[in-house]
Design a protein around this motif. Structure first.
Motif, short mmCIF file in Angstrom:
data_model
loop_
_atom_site.label_atom_id
_atom_site.label_comp_id
_atom_site.label_asym_id
_atom_site.label_seq_id
_atom_site.Cartn_x
_atom_site.Cartn_y
_atom_site.Cartn_z
N ASN A 9 12.53 2.72 77.39
CA ASN A 9 11.76 2.98 78.61
C ASN A 9 12.51 2.53 79.86
N TYR A 10 13.55 1.74 79.67
CA TYR A 10 14.33 1.23 80.81
C TYR A 10 15.57 2.10 81.03
N ASN A 11 15.79 2.46 82.30
CA ASN A 11 16.91 3.34 82.63
C ASN A 11 18.25 2.71 82.30
N PHE A 12 18.40 1.38 82.49
CA PHE A 12 19.71 0.76 82.26
C PHE A 12 20.14 0.87 80.80
N VAL A 13 19.19 0.89 79.88
CA VAL A 13 19.52 1.05 78.47
C VAL A 13 20.01 2.48 78.20
N ILE A 14 19.33 3.44 78.78
CA ILE A 14 19.74 4.84 78.61
C ILE A 14 21.12 5.07 79.23
N TYR A 15 21.35 4.50 80.42
CA TYR A 15 22.67 4.62 81.06
C TYR A 15 23.76 4.05 80.16
N VAL A 123 36.90 -14.15 83.41
CA VAL A 123 38.03 -13.72 82.60
C VAL A 123 37.56 -13.27 81.22
N CYS A 124 36.70 -14.06 80.60
CA CYS A 124 36.22 -13.72 79.25
C CYS A 124 35.44 -12.42 79.24
N SER A 125 34.60 -12.22 80.26
CA SER A 125 33.81 -10.99 80.32
C SER A 125 34.70 -9.77 80.53
N THR A 126 35.79 -9.95 81.30
CA THR A 126 36.72 -8.84 81.53
C THR A 126 37.55 -8.55 80.30
N LEU A 127 38.00 -9.59 79.60
CA LEU A 127 38.86 -9.41 78.44
C LEU A 127 38.10 -8.92 77.22
N PHE A 128 36.91 -9.47 77.00
CA PHE A 128 36.19 -9.19 75.76
C PHE A 128 34.92 -8.36 75.96
N GLY A 129 34.69 -7.89 77.18
CA GLY A 129 33.49 -7.11 77.43
C GLY A 129 32.33 -8.02 77.74
N SER A 130 31.33 -7.48 78.39
CA SER A 130 30.17 -8.28 78.77
C SER A 130 28.95 -7.38 78.82
N LEU A 131 27.89 -7.93 79.34
CA LEU A 131 26.67 -7.14 79.48
C LEU A 131 26.68 -6.27 80.74
N SER A 132 27.86 -6.14 81.39
CA SER A 132 27.94 -5.29 82.58
C SER A 132 27.65 -3.84 82.26
N ILE A 133 27.82 -3.47 80.99
CA ILE A 133 27.49 -2.11 80.57
C ILE A 133 25.98 -1.87 80.74
N LEU A 134 25.20 -2.96 80.76
CA LEU A 134 23.75 -2.84 80.91
C LEU A 134 23.30 -2.94 82.36
N LEU A 136 24.80 -0.85 84.80
CA LEU A 136 25.41 0.29 85.45
C LEU A 136 24.44 0.97 86.42
N GLN A 137 25.01 1.42 87.53
CA GLN A 137 24.24 2.19 88.49
C GLN A 137 24.40 3.68 88.21
N MET A 138 23.52 4.47 88.80
CA MET A 138 23.54 5.91 88.55
C MET A 138 24.87 6.53 88.97
N ILE A 244 23.23 -0.75 70.10
CA ILE A 244 21.83 -1.00 69.70
C ILE A 244 21.69 -2.41 69.13
N THR A 245 22.64 -2.81 68.27
CA THR A 245 22.62 -4.16 67.70
C THR A 245 22.74 -5.21 68.79
N SER A 246 23.62 -4.94 69.76
CA SER A 246 23.81 -5.88 70.86
C SER A 246 22.55 -6.03 71.70
N ILE A 247 21.89 -4.91 71.97
CA ILE A 247 20.66 -4.95 72.76
C ILE A 247 19.54 -5.66 72.01
N MET A 248 19.45 -5.41 70.71
CA MET A 248 18.35 -5.98 69.92
C MET A 248 18.53 -7.47 69.64
#
Length: 280
Positions: A9-15, A123-134, A136-138, A244-248
């Motif tokens: 139901n949340y747009n950021f998850v769909i994005y 640095v860690c979020s840039t190297l290994f990824g972070s929740l920035s994927i969640l 995202l703007q349109m 999905i696993t990360s979100i849950m």
């Protein structure tokens, strides 16, 4: 399942799901060619270059980091590809040197000039990824969709040329097809994919997104087209499962996706052993 449907139901998850699927699809297309040509480490080297460029953009406090990161990564891809036999540094040495230098340079800049109070976290979020994927703007989703469509269209249009260059560059040159031109096209597309994928899995893990699906597909198929199709399927499924696993369960996005890719590879290896074992 009900919990996941609630999150939809949340747009950021769909994005996040849209961007993740597109990045995984694009990475898997070029991953097959890179693995067969033994260019897998180009992705690793370019991801470190992108990290260094991102550090510069962060210090300059730019709102859109891709203004610097994208051109610098593409230029690095072109330079790496053009380092021929007459160059002072051969391809693998140039990749290793550029990779380490960019990584060290980026970390040094962030420590010396960054005004952030959480350098280690950045640095860690840039190297290994972070929740920035969640987050995202349109407009970022639209940019990813446009670039992904460009990558897919280019791959489809030049599929036969990419196939030929992947297996026999000498024959391509002899028939009038410039292998250098299409290698250059491949390098530029890979650079775009790496920049897009850094928000998903981070600069250190982006190579896994390129390599693992291709390696898994090669365990089950013996044709180029079959490997490409299976690679796309494996990459998209693993990325979706990882996100999905990360979100849950609130696990790191990048590391979870790579874990799914590794699991897929192990399953494919087991299936191959069972198939050939039963055949014998």
């Amino acid at each position: 399942m009900s919990k996941f449907l609630y999150y939809l139901n949340y747009n950021f998850v769909i994005y996040a799901l849209i961007v993740g699927v597109l990045i995984a699809l694009c990475a898997s297309l070029l991953g097959v060619t890179l693995v067969l040509k033994r260019y897998s480490f180009i992705g690793d080297g370019l991801s470190h270059v992108a990290f260094g460029a991102m550090a510069v953009a962060m210090i300059m406090k730019m709102t859109n980091l891709n203004i610097i990161v994208m051109p610098v990564t593409i230029i690095a891809a072109v330079l790496l590809l053009r380092s021929g036999n007459k160059s002072m540094l051969k391809g693998d040495a140039a990749i290793a040197m550029l990779s380490v230098t960019s990584l060290a340079f980026g970390y040094l800049l962030l420590n010396v000039f960054s005004g952030s109070a959480n350098i280690t976290g950045d640095v860690c979020s840039t190297l290994f990824g972070s929740l920035s994927i969640l987050t995202l703007q349109m407009k970022e989703v639209i940019l990813c969709i446009v670039l992904s469509v460009v990558v897919i269209v280019l791959y489809i249009l030049f599929y036969n040329k990419i196939f030929a260059v992947t297996f026999d560059e000498t024959f391509c040159d002899a028939t009038g097809v410039s292998s250098k031109k299409y290698n250059l096209l491949i390098a530029i597309i890979v650079a775009i994919i790496i920049v897009l994928g850094m928000n998903l899995v981070g600069s250190l893990l982006i190579s896994a997104l390129i390599v693992f699906p291709a390696l898994a597909a090669m365990r089950l198929s013996g044709t180029f087209k079959g490997v490409v199709i299976l690679s796309v399927i494996f990459s998209v499924v693993c990325s979706l499962a990882g996100m999905i696993t990360s979100i849950m369960y609130s696990t790191p996005v990048g590391a979870t996706i790579v874990a799914m890719d590794l699991l897929c590879f192990v399953i494919c290896v087991i299936i191959r052993k069972i198939r050939y074992g039963s055949a014998s």
